[in-house]
Design an enzyme around this catalytic site. Structure first.
Site, PDB file in Angstrom:
ATOM      1  N   LYS A 165      -1.864  52.026  24.860  1.00  0.00           N
ATOM      2  CA  LYS A 165      -2.295  53.350  25.277  1.00  0.00           C
ATOM      3  C   LYS A 165      -1.088  54.131  25.782  1.00  0.00           C
ATOM      4  CE  LYS A 165      -4.175  54.355  29.536  1.00  0.00           C
ATOM      5  NZ  LYS A 165      -3.297  54.384  30.699  1.00  0.00           N
ATOM      6  N   HIS A 195      -6.138  47.641  28.338  1.00  0.00           N
ATOM      7  CA  HIS A 195      -5.954  46.364  29.050  1.00  0.00           C
ATOM      8  C   HIS A 195      -7.144  46.008  29.947  1.00  0.00           C
ATOM      9  CE1 HIS A 195      -4.544  48.685  32.564  1.00  0.00           C
ATOM     10  NE2 HIS A 195      -4.864  47.601  33.259  1.00  0.00           N
ATOM     11  N   LYS A 199      -9.466  42.034  30.988  1.00  0.00           N
ATOM     12  CA  LYS A 199      -9.852  41.512  32.307  1.00  0.00           C
ATOM     13  C   LYS A 199     -11.097  40.651  32.161  1.00  0.00           C
ATOM     14  CE  LYS A 199      -8.108  45.494  34.844  1.00  0.00           C
ATOM     15  NZ  LYS A 199      -7.397  45.299  36.085  1.00  0.00           N
ATOM     16  N   GLU A 233      -6.963  53.030  43.572  1.00  0.00           N
ATOM     17  CA  GLU A 233      -5.687  52.317  43.682  1.00  0.00           C
ATOM     18  C   GLU A 233      -4.975  52.762  44.945  1.00  0.00           C
ATOM     19  OE1 GLU A 233      -3.520  51.702  39.780  1.00  0.00           O
ATOM     20  OE2 GLU A 233      -4.483  53.613  39.445  1.00  0.00           O
ATOM     21  N   ASP A 252      -5.206  59.441  32.017  1.00  0.00           N
ATOM     22  CA  ASP A 252      -4.658  58.100  32.250  1.00  0.00           C
ATOM     23  C   ASP A 252      -5.757  57.048  32.375  1.00  0.00           C
ATOM     24  OD1 ASP A 252      -2.530  56.311  32.759  1.00  0.00           O
ATOM     25  OD2 ASP A 252      -2.778  56.514  34.932  1.00  0.00           O
ATOM     26  N   HIS A 257     -10.055  53.391  30.268  1.00  0.00           N
ATOM     27  CA  HIS A 257     -10.477  52.309  31.164  1.00  0.00           C
ATOM     28  C   HIS A 257     -11.888  52.509  31.731  1.00  0.00           C
ATOM     29  CE1 HIS A 257      -6.436  51.204  30.653  1.00  0.00           C
ATOM     30  NE2 HIS A 257      -5.909  51.809  31.687  1.00  0.00           N
ATOM     31  N   LYS A 353      -5.134  57.616  42.839  1.00  0.00           N
ATOM     32  CA  LYS A 353      -3.985  56.884  43.377  1.00  0.00           C
ATOM     33  C   LYS A 353      -3.884  57.188  44.869  1.00  0.00           C
ATOM     34  CE  LYS A 353      -1.627  56.202  39.137  1.00  0.00           C
ATOM     35  NZ  LYS A 353      -2.095  54.880  38.738  1.00  0.00           N
TER      36      LYS A 353
HETATM   37  C1  BG6 Z   1      -2.822  51.929  33.491  1.00  0.00           C
HETATM   38  C2  BG6 Z   1      -2.520  53.283  34.049  1.00  0.00           C
HETATM   39  O1  BG6 Z   1      -3.279  52.035  32.163  1.00  0.00           O
HETATM   40  O2  BG6 Z   1      -3.802  51.305  34.306  1.00  0.00           O
HETATM   41  C3  BG6 Z   1      -2.016  53.162  35.464  1.00  0.00           C
HETATM   42  O3  BG6 Z   1      -1.527  53.928  33.238  1.00  0.00           O
HETATM   43  C4  BG6 Z   1      -2.992  52.400  36.314  1.00  0.00           C
HETATM   44  O4  BG6 Z   1      -1.769  54.441  36.026  1.00  0.00           O
HETATM   45  C5  BG6 Z   1      -3.380  51.086  35.650  1.00  0.00           C
HETATM   46  O5  BG6 Z   1      -2.379  52.129  37.555  1.00  0.00           O
HETATM   47  C6  BG6 Z   1      -4.530  50.424  36.392  1.00  0.00           C
HETATM   48  O6  BG6 Z   1      -4.716  49.151  35.885  1.00  0.00           O
HETATM   49  P1  BG6 Z   1      -5.098  47.935  36.840  1.00  0.00           P
HETATM   50  O7  BG6 Z   1      -5.261  46.779  35.917  1.00  0.00           O
HETATM   51  O8  BG6 Z   1      -3.947  47.792  37.787  1.00  0.00           O
HETATM   52  O9  BG6 Z   1      -6.368  48.332  37.530  1.00  0.00           O
END
Ligand code: BG6
Length: 505
Positions: A165, A195, A199, A233, A252, A257, A353
């Protein structure tokens, strides 16, 4: 017993067929931080064939030995860093040796046809081309591979492409990229990564829903009041300002996600666990999401704030960020799903964030008991049952129930039943890409994004991307739960966000 023997492949899991993994971006952060540790873990689980090899491509000068040394140093650095995704306290020489001795280097410019001609001489048989590069190279590399004939699958050999991505920056660019790459190879050869799908808990949501007869009957509009999906986050934008400024939280995190979590929790039961059955249901769900009006979204940006003992700067003071930036670091949305199961049930999504705590979870809030039998007995009106499926920081689930408080009088109190995956199952070492790499090598696309799925995600958020009034942004201090305007979004429906600290028993 040596450690490698103790970690044999899980029962019934065969090593992936031999193949060459061609990594575009061999010295990049993703290769070092996630790919190499994942290959190391796959080697430890004996899931890589002895015929597996890696060909790393980078535009700087290097050699096989130089690349091996650089990646070994990176692995050792991650093992020493408790905050890295690689949760190993040392690099096992045998396990890493298996990967290390298979690493080869090729210098090349991704935009130069000569690179792809050279590649044809270096790659034969099965191959996976991993695009661990900036998004602007995706189309160019796929075209280079296609023109050089590297994507032709002949004599039973497979040729697959893994694309990271961000896949597009809006609906039009995602459609254009899909059209461009699909001229070079068939949809079945493209493995678009999200990703979150690597998980463990995300996959287990499907198991939770479809392996438990007691849940499925109530997983619908008659019983569910609303659903909240959170990816909060604590990290800020830090060194990623250059990427984040034109991107923002919506692009993002949301169409990719958060929509993956949404699909898992809300899709119809697939007819089987076959890849296309699952991906078909996910695509149908994503297509049923109504385009989100501007009035159902709140964009936020963090200002300076304190988290624990640390003072954090405002987003606008981060490196590579404009001092008057209007990029959102937080977004909250209300979604409606236009289908039989979910009509009328609001899905609230939020991600940000520099929030008060790290928490990725799906909370299903059920409607209250229909009859107020316990009026005046403690909790009145009865608080709704909530099922919270947590992905980070801890994999598990918790259900909040109303129960009788012990004692001679009838009184209702709140209790929580909770389970953590770690209490029941020993987890294999995992940085999150092992399953995805293994699945690609074995030809299982279930956990990858199909073109229609990606486009449906972008289509839902497109009105927001196009219509944001210039400069409209709500501020929240670093270390808080997000902007007040996001609370108003739920308050106007008579609801509120669940706390970011998880359930308290
Ligand atoms: C990424 C984003 O794809 O996913 C990031 O670009 C983000 O900004 C991250 O922090 C979050 O992934 P995870 O697995 O840490 O929750």
């Amino acid at each position: 017993m040596p450690e490698t023997e103790a970690k044999a492949a899980p029962c019934g899991t065969e090593p992936a067929p031999p193949c060459t993994l061609v990594v575009f971006g061999a010295m990049g952060d993703l290769t070092k931080r996630l790919l190499m540790p994942s290959l190391y873990n796959l080697a430890g689980s004996r899931l890589l064939d002895p015929g597996f090899t890696i060909l790393g491509i980078d535009h700087n000068d290097n050699t096989d030995a130089g690349l091996r040394t650089a990646l070994t140093e990176a692995m050792e650095g991650f093992a020493a860093d408790p905050n890295s995704e690689f949760h190993a306290d040392h690099v096992d020489p045998e396990r890493w040796g298996f990967v290390r001795e298979r690493i080869h280097f090729l210098k090349g410019d991704f935009t130069d046809a000569a690179l792809f001609d050279t590649l044809t001489a270096r790659v034969s048989g099965n191959a996976v081309f991993y695009l661990a590069v900036a998004a602007r190279f995706f189309g160019t590399i796929v075209e280079g591979l296609g023109r050089a004939g590297l994507l032709k699958q002949a004599d039973g050999a497979f040729r697959r492409v893994i694309i990271e991505k961000p896949f597009g920056a809006d609906l039009a660019s995602a459609e254009a990229l899909n059209a461009r790459i699909l001229k070079q190879a068939d949809e079945s050869q493209f493995y678009r990564i999200d990703h979150f799908l690597g998980k463990e808990t995300v996959q287990s949501i499907m198991a939770m829903r479809f392996a438990n007869g007691m849940l499925e009957p109530v997983w619908r509009r008659e019983y569910v009041d609303s659903v909240q999906i959170t990816a909060a986050e604590t990290v800020g934008v830090e060194a990623r300002g250059g990427f984040y400024e034109p991107t923002g939280a919506l692009r993002d995190m949301v169409p990719n996600h958060l929509f993956q979590l949404l699909c898992m929790v809300a899709m119809e039961p697939p007819n089987s666990f076959a890849a296309e059955a699952v991906r078909g249901e996910k695509a149908k769900l994503a297509e049923a999401v109504k385009p989100i009006p501007l009035t159902d979204a709140v964009r936020g940006q963090y200002t300076a704030g304190r988290m624990g003992d640390t003072e954090h700067v405002a987003y606008r003071d981060e490196p590579d960020v404009a001092r008057d930036s209007n990029t959102e670091t937080y977004i909250a949305l209300k979604l409606e799903i236009d289908n039989w199961r979910w009509a009328g049930v609001p899905f609230y999504l939020r991600t940000g964030k520099r929030m008060a705590s790290r928490r990725t979870e799906i909370a299903v809030l059920f409607k209250p008991a229909p009859f107020r039998l316990f009026e005046g007995y403690g909790i009145d009106p009865l608080t709704p049952n909530v099922m919270r499926i947590t992905i980070d920081p801890e994999h598990g689930a918790a259900t909040e129930l109303n129960v009788k408080v012990p004692g001679p009088k009838m009184r209702i109190g709140r209790a929580v039943t909770r389970f953590r995956y770690g209490d029941f199952f020993a987890a294999a070492p995992n940085v999150g890409y092992e399953t995805l790499l293994y699945d690609c090598m074995t030809g299982d696309p279930t956990l990858f994004q199909r073109a229609d799925n990606i486009e449906a995600g972008w289509a839902a958020v497109d009105p927001l991307l196009k219509g944001w009034p210039q400069g409209q942004i709500a501020f929240y201090p670093a270390g808080s739960a997000g902007p007040r305007e996001a609370d108003d979004l739920l308050a106007r429906d008579g609801r509120h966000w669940l706390g970011l600290d998880g359930v308290t028993d």
